[in-house]
Motif scaffolding. Structure first.
Motif, PDB file in Angstrom:
ATOM      1  N   ALA A 169       0.832  -1.205   0.000  1.00 48.45           N
ATOM      2  CA  ALA A 169       0.000   0.000   0.000  1.00 48.45           C
ATOM      3  C   ALA A 169       0.866   1.255   0.000  1.00 48.45           C
ATOM      4  CB  ALA A 169      -0.934  -0.005   1.211  1.00 48.45           C
ATOM      5  N   MET A 170       1.905   1.272   0.832  1.00 47.98           N
ATOM      6  CA  MET A 170       2.790   2.430   0.890  1.00 47.98           C
ATOM      7  C   MET A 170       3.566   2.600  -0.413  1.00 47.98           C
ATOM      8  SD  MET A 170       2.151   3.844   3.717  1.00 47.98           S
ATOM      9  CE  MET A 170       3.479   5.035   3.756  1.00 47.98           C
ATOM     10  N   PHE A 171       3.966   1.491  -1.002  1.00 46.24           N
ATOM     11  CA  PHE A 171       4.682   1.553  -2.279  1.00 46.24           C
ATOM     12  C   PHE A 171       3.784   2.146  -3.362  1.00 46.24           C
ATOM     13  CE2 PHE A 171       5.991  -0.344  -6.346  1.00 46.24           C
ATOM     14  CZ  PHE A 171       7.327   0.025  -6.377  1.00 46.24           C
ATOM     15  N   ALA A 172       2.542   1.677  -3.425  1.00 51.55           N
ATOM     16  CA  ALA A 172       1.601   2.185  -4.425  1.00 51.55           C
ATOM     17  C   ALA A 172       1.336   3.677  -4.212  1.00 51.55           C
ATOM     18  CB  ALA A 172       0.289   1.405  -4.360  1.00 51.55           C
ATOM     19  N   LEU A 173       1.153   4.060  -2.954  1.00 53.03           N
ATOM     20  CA  LEU A 173       0.882   5.462  -2.639  1.00 53.03           C
ATOM     21  C   LEU A 173       2.044   6.351  -3.060  1.00 53.03           C
ATOM     22  CD1 LEU A 173      -0.826   7.659  -1.256  1.00 53.03           C
ATOM     23  CD2 LEU A 173       0.269   7.031   0.908  1.00 53.03           C
ATOM     24  N   PHE A 174       3.268   5.943  -2.741  1.00 54.19           N
ATOM     25  CA  PHE A 174       4.429   6.773  -3.060  1.00 54.19           C
ATOM     26  C   PHE A 174       4.642   6.877  -4.569  1.00 54.19           C
ATOM     27  CE2 PHE A 174       8.937   7.082  -4.158  1.00 54.19           C
ATOM     28  CZ  PHE A 174       9.232   8.326  -3.600  1.00 54.19           C
ATOM     29  N   VAL A 175       4.582   5.750  -5.261  1.00 56.79           N
ATOM     30  CA  VAL A 175       4.835   5.767  -6.704  1.00 56.79           C
ATOM     31  C   VAL A 175       3.780   6.605  -7.419  1.00 56.79           C
ATOM     32  CG1 VAL A 175       4.988   4.354  -8.785  1.00 56.79           C
ATOM     33  CG2 VAL A 175       6.042   3.561  -6.672  1.00 56.79           C
ATOM     34  N   TRP A 176       2.520   6.488  -6.994  1.00 54.69           N
ATOM     35  CA  TRP A 176       1.435   7.283  -7.595  1.00 54.69           C
ATOM     36  C   TRP A 176       1.663   8.769  -7.361  1.00 54.69           C
ATOM     37  CZ3 TRP A 176      -2.151  10.003  -4.411  1.00 54.69           C
ATOM     38  CH2 TRP A 176      -3.193  10.626  -5.105  1.00 54.69           C
ATOM     39  N   TRP A 177       1.977   9.140  -6.109  1.00 52.99           N
ATOM     40  CA  TRP A 177       2.184  10.553  -5.773  1.00 52.99           C
ATOM     41  C   TRP A 177       3.408  11.118  -6.489  1.00 52.99           C
ATOM     42  CZ3 TRP A 177       6.498  12.404  -2.996  1.00 52.99           C
ATOM     43  CH2 TRP A 177       6.449  13.767  -2.677  1.00 52.99           C
ATOM     44  N   PHE A 178       4.508  10.390  -6.455  1.00 53.35           N
ATOM     45  CA  PHE A 178       5.746  10.905  -7.042  1.00 53.35           C
ATOM     46  C   PHE A 178       5.653  10.988  -8.563  1.00 53.35           C
ATOM     47  CE2 PHE A 178       9.964  10.310  -8.899  1.00 53.35           C
ATOM     48  CZ  PHE A 178      10.645  11.368  -8.311  1.00 53.35           C
ATOM     49  N   SER A 179       5.102   9.964  -9.196  1.00 55.30           N
ATOM     50  CA  SER A 179       5.022   9.979 -10.659  1.00 55.30           C
ATOM     51  C   SER A 179       4.097  11.086 -11.149  1.00 55.30           C
ATOM     52  CB  SER A 179       4.541   8.621 -11.178  1.00 55.30           C
ATOM     53  OG  SER A 179       3.255   8.304 -10.673  1.00 55.30           O
ATOM     54  N   THR A 180       3.008  11.359 -10.413  1.00 55.40           N
ATOM     55  CA  THR A 180       2.111  12.451 -10.791  1.00 55.40           C
ATOM     56  C   THR A 180       2.834  13.787 -10.715  1.00 55.40           C
ATOM     57  OG1 THR A 180       0.184  11.230  -9.978  1.00 55.40           O
ATOM     58  CG2 THR A 180      -0.065  13.603 -10.261  1.00 55.40           C
ATOM     59  N   GLY A 181       3.555  14.011  -9.621  1.00 56.83           N
ATOM     60  CA  GLY A 181       4.307  15.257  -9.482  1.00 56.83           C
ATOM     61  C   GLY A 181       5.402  15.394 -10.522  1.00 56.83           C
ATOM     62  N   ALA A 182       6.057  14.279 -10.856  1.00 53.51           N
ATOM     63  CA  ALA A 182       7.126  14.318 -11.859  1.00 53.51           C
ATOM     64  C   ALA A 182       6.578  14.701 -13.229  1.00 53.51           C
ATOM     65  CB  ALA A 182       7.822  12.959 -11.927  1.00 53.51           C
ATOM     66  N   ILE A 183       5.394  14.179 -13.562  1.00 52.34           N
ATOM     67  CA  ILE A 183       4.776  14.522 -14.847  1.00 52.34           C
ATOM     68  C   ILE A 183       4.412  16.003 -14.875  1.00 52.34           C
ATOM     69  CG2 ILE A 183       2.720  14.157 -16.272  1.00 52.34           C
ATOM     70  CD1 ILE A 183       2.827  11.206 -15.410  1.00 52.34           C
ATOM     71  N   ILE A 184       3.861  16.517 -13.770  1.00 49.29           N
ATOM     72  CA  ILE A 184       3.533  17.944 -13.693  1.00 49.29           C
ATOM     73  C   ILE A 184       4.800  18.782 -13.861  1.00 49.29           C
ATOM     74  CG2 ILE A 184       2.698  19.769 -12.157  1.00 49.29           C
ATOM     75  CD1 ILE A 184       0.807  17.685 -10.929  1.00 49.29           C
ATOM     76  N   PHE A 185       5.880  18.341 -13.229  1.00 48.14           N
ATOM     77  CA  PHE A 185       7.154  19.060 -13.333  1.00 48.14           C
ATOM     78  C   PHE A 185       7.626  19.116 -14.782  1.00 48.14           C
ATOM     79  CE2 PHE A 185      11.746  19.434 -13.291  1.00 48.14           C
ATOM     80  CZ  PHE A 185      11.978  20.414 -12.331  1.00 48.14           C
ATOM     81  N   LEU A 186       7.609  17.984 -15.460  1.00 44.25           N
ATOM     82  CA  LEU A 186       8.074  17.932 -16.849  1.00 44.25           C
ATOM     83  C   LEU A 186       7.170  18.738 -17.773  1.00 44.25           C
ATOM     84  CD1 LEU A 186       9.020  14.139 -17.083  1.00 44.25           C
ATOM     85  CD2 LEU A 186      10.601  16.077 -16.959  1.00 44.25           C
ATOM     86  N   ASP A 187       5.860  18.692 -17.520  1.00 44.10           N
ATOM     87  CA  ASP A 187       4.909  19.395 -18.384  1.00 44.10           C
ATOM     88  C   ASP A 187       5.020  20.906 -18.270  1.00 44.10           C
ATOM     89  OD1 ASP A 187       3.894  17.082 -19.399  1.00 44.10           O
ATOM     90  OD2 ASP A 187       2.183  16.977 -18.041  1.00 44.10           O
ATOM     91  N   ASN A 188       5.607  21.394 -17.188  1.00 42.23           N
ATOM     92  CA  ASN A 188       5.706  22.836 -16.992  1.00 42.23           C
ATOM     93  C   ASN A 188       7.106  23.386 -17.221  1.00 42.23           C
ATOM     94  OD1 ASN A 188       2.999  24.017 -15.920  1.00 42.23           O
ATOM     95  ND2 ASN A 188       3.212  22.040 -14.889  1.00 42.23           N
TER      96      ASN A 188
END
Length: 599
Positions: free
Chosen positions: A8-27
């Motif tokens: 559960a913690m692994f899924a939560l972290f990967v989801w949160w981090f990958s979403t933020g990374a995509i936002i970072f790259l898109d901007n």
């Protein structure tokens, strides 16, 4: 317990981090997109290969790998869309007045190729993994697809938190397909479906006999639980977007711009002047962005300034006091990074502290990019004598900081009164340029181009004189309540914003859910002018009437109504600002205005 907590913690972290990374790259600057896209494509192809390899394995490690590969294979879909490579056949806003199935069709067109790419990717993953024991990667992709589609439909039908700030500048046209409202009928359906699926997955994980099955079901159940949480974030009044604010760190101002602040007390005519100013600026090259800061929690001026050839960003619920300077600084930095404007017009609320606003412009992140700062202050000639008698310090502060003082509504006072106003202002600031205006139109001479040069001293950037006591409006001191009135099966919600400014004002607002009778509405406005509902200094609102819309206004002791061309998703609403507002009586008066038409 660890067998469930770790996945559960692994899924939560990967989801949160990958979403933020995509936002970072898109901007990041658009020149970097091609490199990000190449990298994302390589990662996606590697993940597809990884899904094929792990599909035959049922170890605990392969469960983690399959989940990771499925999630990052989905990441390509997000990056390709938000960078503008795989979108749709439409890349412009929906036309004004478009609604219903036609509006929905235009929305589909904006992401048609994107949806086709998702279907093709899902088919590829199915072909690579079908009939194999490890289906975690495929179902991870499918869960993310469900989260994606459900969230898209909800923001289309209408939710409270649209999180528009995460849209890159080249996709801002999508705002015309987003609708702001407390909730929509599809929302409970999407929540219920997600809850049922999440419950089934967690029950299956609890009864699993192997670490592989427990981890796989926990991964998927956690993602469905996150889908539920993500959906609730769309409707509850919480700043959930801050979870990924770090992803916006890639947004930085890229070029210098001019700033013009249009200040003035409540009802002075700032929005009218801004409309004319935008019309004048429309003939000039370059992009203009408008920041509108309403005192109430429900903004209205943004609607009045839309469709004037500039991007409008609303900042409701604040007087730009000391506690809001950080928020305003971030908002302004984000705005100029997204839109790369040549000029920024700011319309603060009528009780704003202009000194604090100037201080924001002098902060290190913005100071190097602000070419020049101009402050135009609008004065209501008809209400000046009364307003100045009540708030001399406020008017003195605004006059001393102004580049230009515009005595508006000059046609409603005599020549002697105009001279009195001008002489009073000249004593407050002998060097300022003073002109007169009617309905925001400068008369007889053009607006002077006087400017205030910024002092490039980072050490002193925050040292702008400003007094703030316990009466200042702080974000933490804003209270929201709801009164629901049931009359003839019509439900009216009244939202009360008791944020007191340093001038002692409070605001009240409500949505008007039915059509208003113009005569009844005028009677309410006349009552406000007469003091029937308290010492109300300003009222502004939009109401449906007959087959059209009305824009109504109370300012300077005068009430007015004009026709208004509303957008398809406009919300009828009213805002009142003043002291000792008789909220229940005012709410009942507007409710009665609605009922008269129904009768």
């Amino acid at each position: 317990m660890q067998a469930y907590v770790y996945p559960a913690m692994f899924a939560l972290f990967v989801w949160w981090f990958s979403t933020g990374a995509i936002i970072f790259l898109d901007n990041l600057p658009r020149k970097t997109f091609k490199y990000s896209m190449v990298g994302a494509t390589i990662v996606s192809l590697s993940c597809l290969y990884g899904l094929k390899i792990t599909a035959t394995q049922t170890s605990l490690v392969s469960a983690y790998e399959a989940f990771f590969f499925g999630l990052f294979a989905w990441g390509w879909q997000e990056i390709s869309f938000y960078m503008g490579y795989v979108t749709g056949t439409r890349n412009e806003p929906c036309p004004e007045g478009c609604s219903g199935w036609k509006h929905f069709g235009h929305a589909v067109e904006t992401s048609l190729f994107h949806e086709v790419a998702i279907i093709l990717s899902a088919c590829a993953i199915f072909i690579l993994t079908h009939h194999e024991p490890n289906q975690i990667g495929m179902w991870t992709f499918m869960v993310l697809w469900w989260m994606h589609q459900s969230a898209k439909l909800n923001v289309f039908f209408g939710v409270r938190n649209l999180n528009e700030e995460f849209l890159p500048e080249h996709l801002t046209f999508l705002k015309s397909f987003l609708k702001s409202k407390p909730m929509n009928l599809f929302f409970p359906i999407s929540i219920t479906v997600s809850m049922v699926i999440a419950t089934m997955l967690f029950e299956h994980a609890a009864s699993a006999t192997s670490a592989f099955e427990r981890s796989g079901d926990t991964f998927l159940g956690t993602m469905m639980a996150l889908a539920i949480l993500e959906h609730w974030f769309l409707v509850i009044p919480l700043p959930a977007g801050k979870l990924w604010k770090w992803g916006l760190a890639s947004r930085k101002p890229s070029k210098a711009f001019d700033v013009e602040i249009v200040a003035g007390f409540l009802g002075a005519g700032k929005t009218t002047f801004m409309t004319r100013r935008l019309n004048d600026l429309g003939a000039l090259p370059g992009k203009t962005v408008v920041l509108v800061n309403d005192f109430a929690s429900v903004g209205l001026d943004g609607s009045l300034l839309n469709n004037q050839g500039a991007d409008v960003v609303e900042l409701p619920n604040g007087c730009i006091c000391c506690s809001l300077r950080d928020d305003l600084s971030r908002q302004l930095e984000d705005t100029v990074s997204r839109f790369a404007p040549d000029r920024v017009l700011i319309e603060p609320s009528g009780v704003a502290d202009i000194a604090s606003l100037i201080g924001v412009m002098q902060r290190p992140p913005l100071l190097p990019f602000v070419r020049a700062l101009k402050i135009t202050t609008i004065i209501d000639a008809g209400a000046f004598l009364e307003d100045y008698a009540k708030l001399p310090a406020h008017f003195a502060a605004q006059a001393k900081l102004a580049s230009t003082l515009i005595i508006n509504k000059a046609d409603v006072v005599s020549a002697t009164e105009r001279t009195m106003v001008a002489e009073t202002l000249r004593r407050l600031n002998p060097a300022v340029a003073i002109v007169t205006a009617r309905y925001g139109h400068i008369d007889p001479e053009p607006l002077p181009q006087a400017r205030i040069a910024l002092v490039h001293d980072n050490a002193a950037s925050d040292e702008v004189p400003h007094e703030c006591d316990d009466h200042c409006s702080h974000a933490g001191h804003t209270h929201h309540g709801h009164d629901t009135h049931d009359h003839h099966e019509q439900h009216h919600e009244h939202h009360h914003n008791h944020a007191a400014s340093d001038l002692g004002f409070t605001s009240w607002n409500t949505e008007l859910h039915t059509h208003c009778n113009a005569d009844a509405l005028q009677a309410v406005l006349d009552g406000i002018v007469g003091g029937k509902f308290g010492a109300i200094a300003r009222v502004k609102g939009l109401a449906k009437s007959g087959n059209g819309w009305l824009h109504f206004d109370v300012a300077g002791g005068r009430a007015s109504m004009t026709a208004f061309a509303a957008s398809s998703d406009e919300q009828a609403r009213v805002v009142a600002i003043g002291k000792n507002i008789h909220e229940s009586e005012l709410a009942a008066a507007f409710l009665a205005c609605d009922v008269k038409l129904a009768a």
